[in-house]
Design an enzyme around this catalytic site. Structure first.
Site: not given
Ligand code: GTP
Ligand code: SPV
Ligand code: MN
Length: 620
Positions: A95, A233, A275, A277, A281, A304, A399, A432, A527-529
């Protein structure tokens, strides 16, 4: 009929349709849709116009065409049936927040956190760029529904685009095709008009523009994800947040998950993290053995975006307006996110990951420890993977993303298509933060929770162009996505809390990213979350106590179940994870006071009062 013709229609449809080679008959009788599409044809002057009905035959033909032109690459159809690969230009991989605009008549309606331009001025600037931009190309007219067809919370959009990649992604991400018009009907004008052209993919002339007062989105000179899949978005957050404020609902950058307890009851939770973060997961987490053995299970409703509205019983209900996941590839593996990986095994699209040329499968950093030897990296160069990585290069863009159908997800919720949505018990904010913010804490009440959301800061990620790892304010994870004045948005949150009263979800804040003195994450995460979700659910049920601190309710260390990770998380680590450092928090308060200044009169008095109260508690 041609409402805006004087403004940007340089050639009326009637006058120019003669020269268009082929125009497929419209899929709807709705005169508002047809008039707008005619206008877009007149403006962009495509050679061909194709309405996307969503049929397999039509989509298969488009896949074949994209593969034949090189726009998409077909992957190994035995290992990854139905899967395609796409590479965007190196200047077009995320983006672009500095080129994203909210165009409202009054500047103050967009607020200090958005780029603003007068709508007339923006239409005047972009019209020449769109004039004739689709000559020699096909315009695809994509009807789509955000939300399950027939849901009272769903809304319809129509996107016109010159990109097959967009069509194929929208097929995964939305309920696309003629069926979307069932929700709109033959009369309604309530649809979002999305105009996209990749044009020359020129970064200097790239614009992602929302016109909330016109229900319109204009995107040009990009071919990447969030810039061009206009249902995501641009509509489901920027336009929808504006609509939600006017119509009494909320559009949030939130995952939605259900935790099924051993007794079979499912508690639904949303979480807003910026994003990349951790939303995808968390949404798909597999609980540790000590939970699965007891019968706990996590169900994914969304990863999302959440649209939330009070239901008949007065509780807050959420739908996921999307139909698929546009997830971050790097870091996704069988251990970190088994369910996301499984979702990508058929009918998925991979963007900017690496290809293993030996077997036409995909690879990215963090998938496993074995980069393919015969690899094509994300920019298209054939390299020796292990050597390339050893030299410090990345085979996949940080990304890079997968687009995967939600129905592929092994833990997709049985409620995924429920038109009424799911009732929300808890809402979580997070980001973060290396320091300051503890692993988890609970707001005293909704207003305090709104304040906590407004105060979120997070280190930037590769999801947007620009520096990575810079701490910035990202209120409610909506900084790039709020379609109106952030102060009004907070006021809307406070208003929703009043409407929900004692039925409002409980609000929490989490931080998976706290680091120790050596710069390592202290909490194992992923998973531990579940261990934190468990405490959150117990707080909602009133079955666990908490310690009251200046910033909110924190868990007593012994109330976070560490069965199986006692060696990793010593009581010293747990104390650090749950520490509230007075000096750091006072610095946070001072910094927030500065941050809030830009909102002037629009800063709700309640938020200001919450900040003052926090400061007083810290000093008390
Ligand atoms: P967008 O699609 O961009 O909105 O992002 P999202 O919030 O869905 O992000 P996603 O779950 O894909 O997170 C990606 C990043 O977060 C990766 O670098 C992962 O390794 C990190 N991550 C996700 N969960 C954890 C966690 O519980 N601990 C840590 N340390 N890193 C995490
Ligand atoms: C984000 O950046 O928060 C995403 C990916 O979910 S995008 O659809 O490119 O905005
Ligand atoms: Mn997003």
């Amino acid at each position: 009929m041609f409402a805006r013709v004087g403004l940007y229609g340089l050639c009326r449809f009637d006058a120019c349709k003669e020269r268009i080679g082929y125009i497929m008959a419209s899929l709807t009788k709705n005169p508002n849709v047809n008039a707008w599409v005619d206008e877009m044809i007149a403006l962009t002057k495509p050679d061909k116009v194709v309405w996307i009905d969503g049929s397999d035959e039509q989509l298969d033909a488009l896949r074949d065409e994209a593969v034949s032109t090189g726009e998409m690459i077909r992957l190994n159809q035995e290992e990854l049936p139905g899967c395609l690969y796409h590479r965007t230009l190196p200047n077009d991989v995320a983006r672009v927040e500095d080129r994203t605009f909210i165009c409202t008549k009054k500047k103050e309606d967009a607020g200090p956190t958005n780029n603003w331009c007068d709508p007339e001025e923006m239409y005047a600037k972009l019209t020449p760029m769109y004039d004739g931009v689709m000559k020699g190309r096909t315009m695809y007219v994509i009807p789509y529904s955000m939300g399950p067809i027939g849901s009272p919370l769903a809304k319809v959009g129509v996107e016109v685009t010159d990109s097959i990649y967009v069509v194929l992604n929208m097929d995964i991400m939305t309920r696309m095709g003629a069926k979307a018009f069932e929700n709109l009907g033959d009369e309604s004008d309530d649809f979002v008009r999305g105009l996209h052209s990749k044009a020359d993919v020129d970064p200097e002339n790239r614009y992602i523009v929302q016109f909330p007062e016109d229900n319109a989105i204009w995107s040009i000179n990009s071919a990447y994800g969030g810039n061009v899949l206009l249902g995501k978005k641009c509509f489901a957050l920027r336009i929808a947040s504006f609509q939600g404020r006017n119509e009494g609902w909320m559009a949030e950058h939130m995952l939605i998950l259900g935790v099924e307890k051993p007794d079979g009851e499912v508690k639904y939770i949303t979480a807003a993290f910026p994003s990349a973060c951790g939303k995808t997961n968390l949404a798909m987490l597999i609980p540790p053995a000590c939970y699965t053995e007891k019968g706990y299970k996590v169900w994914t409703v969304g990863d999302d975006i959440a649209w939330l509205k009070p239901g008949k019983d007065g509780r807050l209900y959420a739908i996921n307006p999307e139909n698929g996941f546009f997830g971050v590839a790097p870091g996704t593996n069988a251990k970190s996110n088994f369910n996301a990986l499984a979702s990508t095994k058929k009918n998925a699209i991979f963007t900017n990951v690496a290809i293993n040329n030996d077997n036409m499968t995909v690879w990215w950093e963090g998938l496993d420890k074995n980069p393919p030897v015969n690899a094509t990296e994300w920019k298209g160069a054939v390299v020796n993977g292990p050597e390339y990585v050893a030299e410090g290069n990345k085979l996949a863009h940080p990304n890079s993303r997968f687009t995967a159908p939600a129905e592929n997800c092994p833990c997709i919720s049985p409620e995924f298509n429920n038109p009424e949505g799911v009732p929300i018990s808890a809402m979580i904010f997070g980001g973060r933060r290396e320091k300051t913010t503890p692993l988890v804490y609970q707001a005293f009440d909704w207003e305090h929770g709104t304040f906590i959301g407004s105060a979120v800061s997070s280190e930037t990620t590769a999801a947007a162009a620009g520096a990575v790892g810079v701490l910035r304010h990202d209120p409610m994870a909506m900084k790039p996505f709020c379609g109106y004045h952030m102060g009004d948005y907070w006021a809307h949150w406070i208003e929703m809390g009043k409407i929900l009263g004692d039925k409002a979800p409980k609000i929490f804040n989490v931080n998976w990213f706290k680091k120790d003195e050596n710069g390592n994450f202290m909490w194992p995460g992923f998973g531990d979350n579940m261990r934190v979700l468990d405490w959150i659910i117990k707080r909602c049920e009133g079955t666990v106590d908490a310690q009251e601190t200046a910033i909110g309710y924190l868990p007593k260390p012994e109330d976070i179940d560490l069965t199986g990770i006692e060696d990793e998380i010593t009581s010293e680590t747990m104390n650090k994870l749950l520490d509230v450092d007075k000096d750091l928090w006072l610095a946070e308060v001072a910094e927030l006071r500065e941050f809030y200044k830009q909102f002037g009169d629009k800063l709700p008095a309640e938020i200001k009062a919450q900040l003052d109260a926090l400061e007083a508690r810290l000093n008390g």
